[in-house]
Design a protein around this motif. Sequence first.
Motif, PDB file in Angstrom:
ATOM      1  N   MET A   1       0.863  -1.188   0.000  1.00  0.00           N
ATOM      2  CA  MET A   1       0.000   0.000   0.000  1.00  0.00           C
ATOM      3  C   MET A   1       0.890   1.224   0.000  1.00  0.00           C
ATOM      4  SD  MET A   1      -3.113   0.998   0.073  1.00  0.00           S
ATOM      5  CE  MET A   1      -3.418   2.709  -0.116  1.00  0.00           C
ATOM      6  N   PHE A   5       0.678   3.104   7.116  1.00  0.00           N
ATOM      7  CA  PHE A   5      -0.648   2.693   7.544  1.00  0.00           C
ATOM      8  C   PHE A   5      -1.574   3.909   7.613  1.00  0.00           C
ATOM      9  CE2 PHE A   5      -3.857   0.276   9.156  1.00  0.00           C
ATOM     10  CZ  PHE A   5      -4.127   0.376  10.511  1.00  0.00           C
ATOM     11  N   SER A   8      -2.632   5.067   4.172  1.00  0.00           N
ATOM     12  CA  SER A   8      -3.639   4.242   3.506  1.00  0.00           C
ATOM     13  C   SER A   8      -4.990   4.420   4.181  1.00  0.00           C
ATOM     14  CB  SER A   8      -3.227   2.776   3.487  1.00  0.00           C
ATOM     15  OG  SER A   8      -2.719   2.379   4.729  1.00  0.00           O
ATOM     16  N   MET A   9      -4.979   4.638   5.491  1.00  0.00           N
ATOM     17  CA  MET A   9      -6.255   4.877   6.175  1.00  0.00           C
ATOM     18  C   MET A   9      -6.844   6.220   5.758  1.00  0.00           C
ATOM     19  SD  MET A   9      -7.186   2.271   7.841  1.00  0.00           S
ATOM     20  CE  MET A   9      -6.514   1.359   6.469  1.00  0.00           C
ATOM     21  N   SER A 163     -11.249   4.312  10.249  1.00  0.00           N
ATOM     22  CA  SER A 163     -10.089   4.817   9.508  1.00  0.00           C
ATOM     23  C   SER A 163      -9.802   6.271   9.881  1.00  0.00           C
ATOM     24  CB  SER A 163     -10.303   4.680   7.997  1.00  0.00           C
ATOM     25  OG  SER A 163     -11.495   5.344   7.611  1.00  0.00           O
ATOM     26  N   ILE A 166      -7.850   6.246  13.112  1.00  0.00           N
ATOM     27  CA  ILE A 166      -6.473   5.766  12.899  1.00  0.00           C
ATOM     28  C   ILE A 166      -5.638   6.854  12.268  1.00  0.00           C
ATOM     29  CG2 ILE A 166      -5.057   4.129  11.608  1.00  0.00           C
ATOM     30  CD1 ILE A 166      -7.331   2.102  11.915  1.00  0.00           C
TER      31      ILE A 166
END
Lengths: 543, 88
Positions: A1, A5, A8-9, A163, A166
Amino acid sequence: MNGSFRQSMAWLHTWVGLLLGWLLVAIFITGTSAYFREEITLWMEPETHDSTLTPNTLDMAVAVLNDKASDARSWDISLPSARHTVAELRWQPLQQRQQQGGGRHRGESVSMDADSGQVVEPRDTAGGNFLYRFHYQLHGVPREVGRWVVCLATMFMLIAIISGVITHKKIFKDFFTFRPGKGQRSWLDAHNATAVLALPYHFMITYSGLLLFMTMLMPWGIDAAYPENRRDFFSEVFSRGGEEAQRPGNPAEMVDIKPLIAQAEAHFGKPVTRIGVTNPNRDNAVISLRVDRDPAITARQRGGDPVQVYNGVNGELQQTLLPSEDPVAPSWRIYNVFTSLHMARFADPLTRWLFFLFGIAGSAMAITGMLLWVNKRTQQLKRDQVPGSSLKLVNGLNMAAISGLMIAIAAYFIGNRLLPVTLENRGDQEIQVFFLVWLAALIHALLRPNRSGWQEQVALGTVLWLAVPVINVLTTDSHLFTAVAWQHPALASVDLVCLAFAGAGGYTFWRLIRKPAPAKRAPRKKPAKRTTPSTTAPAGENA
Amino acid sequence: MTPRSITSRTLAAALGGYALSALCAMALAVILPMPRNEAVITGILVAFLLCACAAIWAFSVRSAWRAWGGIALVSLVFGALYLIGSPS
């Protein structure tokens, strides 16, 4: 991705929010109105306004029932309450009419003015229930299709919440961050503020929305544990109660109900709200007096109101039924709490207003998110670059979902006052007005997805919301300058909320015309209206 | 992310995620040591959360293959639990 992280969230959050964002805005706005759907329905039936509970109400109700249905199988009387001004009289006729498609016999009903005893026939209207039903099953599509679409949006929302949390780097520090007048930054701050400050509410309302449709969405567990008959699950948990009624006996005179009510109220320490009579005017008549149970959001939903049952001929107390004392299992408590909170069950007026404000915060969260997306892409345009078709499309759809929907709701209320009372299918016609106006707003928005278009819609919205209480003055006797409206706070409140929305719309319009799009310095067309947000004003009317 | 990766992950999240949560609901409904209706509702409470998590998983792992792989693996585990626990 791509990247981390968090990145991507952020990508996921944007897409899952954007794709059905307009639907979520509509769900939030109409759902928020649903907290007051009974009040809105009351407001939309002016014929019922001038009615107050008196000591004679019950006698008059019995008189009406004896007149219309003295030989019915059963009667059911709901006395006026804080949210309902008239008495509702229902009965099951002796000869049950066959329902189309076979279903439970619904029986007949009338509304009765509580102080005059007259039967009232309020104008045909869907009332607040139209907006309420729209928010979970839409309209004009098969019920299940609407529900699946709404549930899909709900799951998107749940993913957006997770998401979003996050990806939000400094979620606690940012709690107190709001930088107005800085374009995209400000929109982001508004989106964060409305999202984070009411985050528990947003999570609850989303997750519970799914739970409320669990039978439709996730029946597999039920079938796995109850392979013989799914209904056993429901009868175990959601007891419907009610034994077979006896056949009517011989005609006999019934005892006066009033002393029995006094007895029940003394026993329970609360007012009797509902009176049921099985086999009225017979020798086996039975009178059930029900009070509201103590609110407990961990409790099971159906049944459980305390009831006293009396012999209808001699007035003897037969039994006192209390809600089951069985402890509720932890996982059911969780389900009950979530679903009760979603619907604000048991909410006293203050709590109800609080939930209404939370709903507005949720609407503002969805709205600021959508506006943020357009704003960000607009600011990314280079000089002399014209917004592309997808940006214009999103901007137009935003307008339709936000200001367009608010215009349509105001039109719905205006239609309720202006459409002739005797019009055929009046209730459906009111809904038609809503959709026609919304469609017109959509067309306008797609033709003018720019600052001027926003100004026009916000201006129209302001005018219409202001018009509602004004038209109320001209067409009813229960407007803000009458005593009736203040006797029943719901009535005055609706008008006041309309004025509040008009005020917010006016403020928004003022902000929109105050900052013209820069022309010379950076010849950048800014079709996404203004560059400054109008703070975190209540949603909906916030263009 | 390429369009193909996005499509694949979306399918993993949607179809795979739904299958995963359904199997979870079924497994918990039959295997949890509590009265039937409680097991059912517990399974449902977890299933909805897992579905959302499946989407988070699908779009955070390094490749679409991993997205499918993780979801399939957990689904198989729940499937096995269901088969073990189901009465017949």
